[in-house]
Design a protein around this motif. Structure first.
Motif, PDB file in Angstrom:
ATOM      1  N   LEU A  89       1.734  -8.632  -0.959  1.00 25.87           N
ATOM      2  CA  LEU A  89       2.749  -7.625  -1.262  1.00 25.87           C
ATOM      3  C   LEU A  89       2.209  -6.213  -1.020  1.00 25.87           C
ATOM      4  O   LEU A  89       2.904  -5.350  -0.505  1.00 25.87           O
ATOM      5  CB  LEU A  89       3.223  -7.767  -2.706  1.00 25.87           C
ATOM      6  CG  LEU A  89       4.388  -6.901  -3.132  1.00 25.87           C
ATOM      7  CD1 LEU A  89       5.612  -7.187  -2.279  1.00 25.87           C
ATOM      8  CD2 LEU A  89       4.714  -7.135  -4.593  1.00 25.87           C
ATOM      9  N   ASN A  90       0.948  -5.995  -1.349  1.00 26.45           N
ATOM     10  CA  ASN A  90       0.344  -4.673  -1.161  1.00 26.45           C
ATOM     11  C   ASN A  90       0.012  -4.401   0.309  1.00 26.45           C
ATOM     12  O   ASN A  90       0.349  -3.348   0.837  1.00 26.45           O
ATOM     13  CB  ASN A  90      -0.924  -4.539  -1.991  1.00 26.45           C
ATOM     14  CG  ASN A  90      -1.526  -3.153  -1.893  1.00 26.45           C
ATOM     15  OD1 ASN A  90      -0.970  -2.192  -2.399  1.00 26.45           O
ATOM     16  ND2 ASN A  90      -2.647  -3.034  -1.199  1.00 26.45           N
ATOM     17  N   ASP A  91      -0.656  -5.354   0.963  1.00 23.89           N
ATOM     18  CA  ASP A  91      -1.199  -5.134   2.306  1.00 23.89           C
ATOM     19  C   ASP A  91      -0.256  -5.506   3.437  1.00 23.89           C
ATOM     20  O   ASP A  91      -0.437  -5.061   4.565  1.00 23.89           O
ATOM     21  CB  ASP A  91      -2.489  -5.944   2.496  1.00 23.89           C
ATOM     22  CG  ASP A  91      -3.536  -5.608   1.452  1.00 23.89           C
ATOM     23  OD1 ASP A  91      -3.512  -4.479   0.905  1.00 23.89           O
ATOM     24  OD2 ASP A  91      -4.383  -6.470   1.169  1.00 23.89           O
ATOM     25  N   GLY A  92       0.718  -6.363   3.151  1.00 20.23           N
ATOM     26  CA  GLY A  92       1.578  -6.897   4.200  1.00 20.23           C
ATOM     27  C   GLY A  92       1.085  -8.269   4.626  1.00 20.23           C
ATOM     28  O   GLY A  92      -0.036  -8.660   4.300  1.00 20.23           O
ATOM     29  N   SER A 133       3.830  -2.923   0.520  1.00 22.80           N
ATOM     30  CA  SER A 133       4.377  -1.787  -0.220  1.00 22.80           C
ATOM     31  C   SER A 133       3.304  -0.774  -0.610  1.00 22.80           C
ATOM     32  O   SER A 133       3.635   0.329  -1.018  1.00 22.80           O
ATOM     33  CB  SER A 133       5.090  -2.286  -1.478  1.00 22.80           C
ATOM     34  OG  SER A 133       4.136  -2.841  -2.379  1.00 22.80           O
ATOM     35  N   GLN A 134       2.030  -1.157  -0.534  1.00 26.05           N
ATOM     36  CA  GLN A 134       0.910  -0.280  -0.883  1.00 26.05           C
ATOM     37  C   GLN A 134       0.934   0.166  -2.345  1.00 26.05           C
ATOM     38  O   GLN A 134       0.418   1.218  -2.684  1.00 26.05           O
ATOM     39  CB  GLN A 134       0.874   0.948   0.043  1.00 26.05           C
ATOM     40  CG  GLN A 134       0.900   0.636   1.527  1.00 26.05           C
ATOM     41  CD  GLN A 134      -0.300  -0.171   1.986  1.00 26.05           C
ATOM     42  OE1 GLN A 134      -1.420   0.157   1.661  1.00 26.05           O
ATOM     43  NE2 GLN A 134      -0.060  -1.230   2.725  1.00 26.05           N
ATOM     44  N   PHE A 135       1.538  -0.652  -3.225  1.00 28.48           N
ATOM     45  CA  PHE A 135       1.650  -0.255  -4.629  1.00 28.48           C
ATOM     46  C   PHE A 135       0.281  -0.030  -5.270  1.00 28.48           C
ATOM     47  O   PHE A 135       0.089   0.920  -6.022  1.00 28.48           O
ATOM     48  CB  PHE A 135       2.457  -1.286  -5.436  1.00 28.48           C
ATOM     49  CG  PHE A 135       1.734  -2.587  -5.676  1.00 28.48           C
ATOM     50  CD1 PHE A 135       0.976  -2.762  -6.818  1.00 28.48           C
ATOM     51  CD2 PHE A 135       1.826  -3.626  -4.767  1.00 28.48           C
ATOM     52  CE1 PHE A 135       0.300  -3.956  -7.045  1.00 28.48           C
ATOM     53  CE2 PHE A 135       1.163  -4.821  -4.981  1.00 28.48           C
ATOM     54  CZ  PHE A 135       0.392  -4.984  -6.119  1.00 28.48           C
ATOM     55  N   TRP A 136      -0.689  -0.898  -4.962  1.00 33.87           N
ATOM     56  CA  TRP A 136      -2.034  -0.771  -5.540  1.00 33.87           C
ATOM     57  C   TRP A 136      -2.732   0.477  -5.002  1.00 33.87           C
ATOM     58  O   TRP A 136      -3.318   1.245  -5.763  1.00 33.87           O
ATOM     59  CB  TRP A 136      -2.845  -2.029  -5.223  1.00 33.87           C
ATOM     60  CG  TRP A 136      -4.230  -2.009  -5.782  1.00 33.87           C
ATOM     61  CD1 TRP A 136      -5.362  -1.548  -5.176  1.00 33.87           C
ATOM     62  CD2 TRP A 136      -4.638  -2.441  -7.083  1.00 33.87           C
ATOM     63  NE1 TRP A 136      -6.440  -1.678  -6.011  1.00 33.87           N
ATOM     64  CE2 TRP A 136      -6.020  -2.233  -7.178  1.00 33.87           C
ATOM     65  CE3 TRP A 136      -3.950  -2.997  -8.163  1.00 33.87           C
ATOM     66  CZ2 TRP A 136      -6.742  -2.559  -8.320  1.00 33.87           C
ATOM     67  CZ3 TRP A 136      -4.672  -3.327  -9.291  1.00 33.87           C
ATOM     68  CH2 TRP A 136      -6.049  -3.105  -9.364  1.00 33.87           C
ATOM     69  N   ASP A 137      -2.647   0.661  -3.702  1.00 33.63           N
ATOM     70  CA  ASP A 137      -3.297   1.812  -3.066  1.00 33.63           C
ATOM     71  C   ASP A 137      -2.738   3.132  -3.584  1.00 33.63           C
ATOM     72  O   ASP A 137      -3.485   4.070  -3.851  1.00 33.63           O
ATOM     73  CB  ASP A 137      -3.139   1.745  -1.543  1.00 33.63           C
ATOM     74  CG  ASP A 137      -3.713   0.459  -0.961  1.00 33.63           C
ATOM     75  OD1 ASP A 137      -4.728  -0.036  -1.492  1.00 33.63           O
ATOM     76  OD2 ASP A 137      -3.131  -0.062  -0.001  1.00 33.63           O
ATOM     77  N   ASP A 138      -1.417   3.200  -3.731  1.00 35.28           N
ATOM     78  CA  ASP A 138      -0.781   4.423  -4.243  1.00 35.28           C
ATOM     79  C   ASP A 138      -1.201   4.695  -5.690  1.00 35.28           C
ATOM     80  O   ASP A 138      -1.491   5.836  -6.057  1.00 35.28           O
ATOM     81  CB  ASP A 138       0.744   4.310  -4.149  1.00 35.28           C
ATOM     82  CG  ASP A 138       1.244   4.294  -2.713  1.00 35.28           C
ATOM     83  OD1 ASP A 138       0.473   4.666  -1.805  1.00 35.28           O
ATOM     84  OD2 ASP A 138       2.413   3.913  -2.498  1.00 35.28           O
ATOM     85  N   ALA A 139      -1.234   3.643  -6.504  1.00 32.67           N
ATOM     86  CA  ALA A 139      -1.656   3.809  -7.906  1.00 32.67           C
ATOM     87  C   ALA A 139      -3.105   4.255  -7.978  1.00 32.67           C
ATOM     88  O   ALA A 139      -3.469   5.118  -8.787  1.00 32.67           O
ATOM     89  CB  ALA A 139      -1.462   2.500  -8.675  1.00 32.67           C
ATOM     90  N   LEU A 140      -3.945   3.709  -7.114  1.00 32.97           N
ATOM     91  CA  LEU A 140      -5.366   4.078  -7.114  1.00 32.97           C
ATOM     92  C   LEU A 140      -5.563   5.541  -6.725  1.00 32.97           C
ATOM     93  O   LEU A 140      -6.373   6.251  -7.331  1.00 32.97           O
ATOM     94  CB  LEU A 140      -6.149   3.159  -6.171  1.00 32.97           C
ATOM     95  CG  LEU A 140      -7.657   3.236  -6.245  1.00 32.97           C
ATOM     96  CD1 LEU A 140      -8.167   2.976  -7.651  1.00 32.97           C
ATOM     97  CD2 LEU A 140      -8.273   2.238  -5.267  1.00 32.97           C
ATOM     98  N   LEU A 141      -4.814   6.014  -5.738  1.00 31.59           N
ATOM     99  CA  LEU A 141      -4.907   7.430  -5.351  1.00 31.59           C
ATOM    100  C   LEU A 141      -4.519   8.350  -6.502  1.00 31.59           C
ATOM    101  O   LEU A 141      -5.198   9.347  -6.779  1.00 31.59           O
ATOM    102  CB  LEU A 141      -4.013   7.718  -4.140  1.00 31.59           C
ATOM    103  CG  LEU A 141      -4.545   7.295  -2.786  1.00 31.59           C
ATOM    104  CD1 LEU A 141      -3.474   7.487  -1.713  1.00 31.59           C
ATOM    105  CD2 LEU A 141      -5.795   8.062  -2.427  1.00 31.59           C
ATOM    106  N   LEU A 142      -3.417   8.031  -7.167  1.00 29.82           N
ATOM    107  CA  LEU A 142      -2.987   8.820  -8.330  1.00 29.82           C
ATOM    108  C   LEU A 142      -4.037   8.767  -9.438  1.00 29.82           C
ATOM    109  O   LEU A 142      -4.383   9.787 -10.045  1.00 29.82           O
ATOM    110  CB  LEU A 142      -1.666   8.294  -8.878  1.00 29.82           C
ATOM    111  CG  LEU A 142      -0.418   8.594  -8.085  1.00 29.82           C
ATOM    112  CD1 LEU A 142       0.751   7.762  -8.617  1.00 29.82           C
ATOM    113  CD2 LEU A 142      -0.085  10.068  -8.160  1.00 29.82           C
ATOM    114  N   TYR A 143      -4.543   7.581  -9.690  1.00 29.70           N
ATOM    115  CA  TYR A 143      -5.496   7.394 -10.779  1.00 29.70           C
ATOM    116  C   TYR A 143      -6.799   8.155 -10.538  1.00 29.70           C
ATOM    117  O   TYR A 143      -7.365   8.720 -11.474  1.00 29.70           O
ATOM    118  CB  TYR A 143      -5.785   5.911 -10.976  1.00 29.70           C
ATOM    119  CG  TYR A 143      -6.758   5.661 -12.091  1.00 29.70           C
ATOM    120  CD1 TYR A 143      -6.372   5.858 -13.415  1.00 29.70           C
ATOM    121  CD2 TYR A 143      -8.052   5.266 -11.838  1.00 29.70           C
ATOM    122  CE1 TYR A 143      -7.253   5.646 -14.448  1.00 29.70           C
ATOM    123  CE2 TYR A 143      -8.947   5.056 -12.866  1.00 29.70           C
ATOM    124  CZ  TYR A 143      -8.542   5.249 -14.167  1.00 29.70           C
ATOM    125  OH  TYR A 143      -9.427   5.053 -15.192  1.00 29.70           O
TER     126      TYR A 143
END
Length: 167
Positions: A89-92, A133-143
């Motif tokens: 889901l994150n990576d495709g 969707s890059q949900f993990w990557d986006d959360a990590l950048l914010l974090y």
């Protein structure tokens, strides 16, 4: 020569060395982990990439299929999920691995497909790329941004509690 506050500062250092600092740091680390899990869930919801609660609920401390490891002495925290499809889901991912078409047994109920391994009917999935969707990557950048600010504030607070003013 007399240094005002030196004795209090020495007592604060002794208190910190006795484990008080380590306990506070471990508590802060756990709070930081909870903050990251909140960001992951928020990004997952925002990406609209799920239709069940299973993945969403796996990003909670104590949840089934979660990863939550802390090491207080070395101040290490590992967070994640054990659900295999989270990375897809994150990576495709490709819908089909090596073949060009994959047969999935089942039947349609209205517009919804119901998987049934014993069905003689089904559908053919053609090979195509599903973007992540890059949900993990986006959360990590914010974090990372939030963590740096939080760490700086926390270190300043700890240093201020150690000695106040010496002078």
């Amino acid at each position: 020569m007399k240094i005002k506050g030196l004795e209090q500062w020495n007592q604060s250092l002794a208190k910190a060395a006795s484990g008080d600092f380590s306990r506070q740091a471990a508590k802060w680390l756990e709070q930081s982990g909870m903050q990251f899990l909140d960001l992951v869930r928020d990004e997952l919801i925002h990406s609209r990439g799920i239709d069940t609660e299973r993945l969403l609920s796996s990003f909670r401390k104590g949840a089934q299929d979660h990863v939550w490891i802390t090491e207080k002495g070395g101040l290490s925290l590992e967070i994640g999920t054990n659900l295999d499809y989270a990375s897809f889901l994150n990576d495709g991912h490709w819908t089909v691995s090596d073949e060009n078409v994959r047969w999935v047994p089942g039947y349609f109920q209205g517009s919804r497909f119901i998987y049934d391994p014993s069905a003689s009917t089904g559908m053919a999935l053609k090979k195509q790329w599903i973007s992540g969707s890059q949900f993990w990557d986006d959360a990590l950048l914010l974090y990372e941004k939030l963590f740096e600010n939080s760490l700086n504030r926390r270190l300043d607070k700890w240093l201020n509690t150690l000695g106040g003013k010496i002078g």
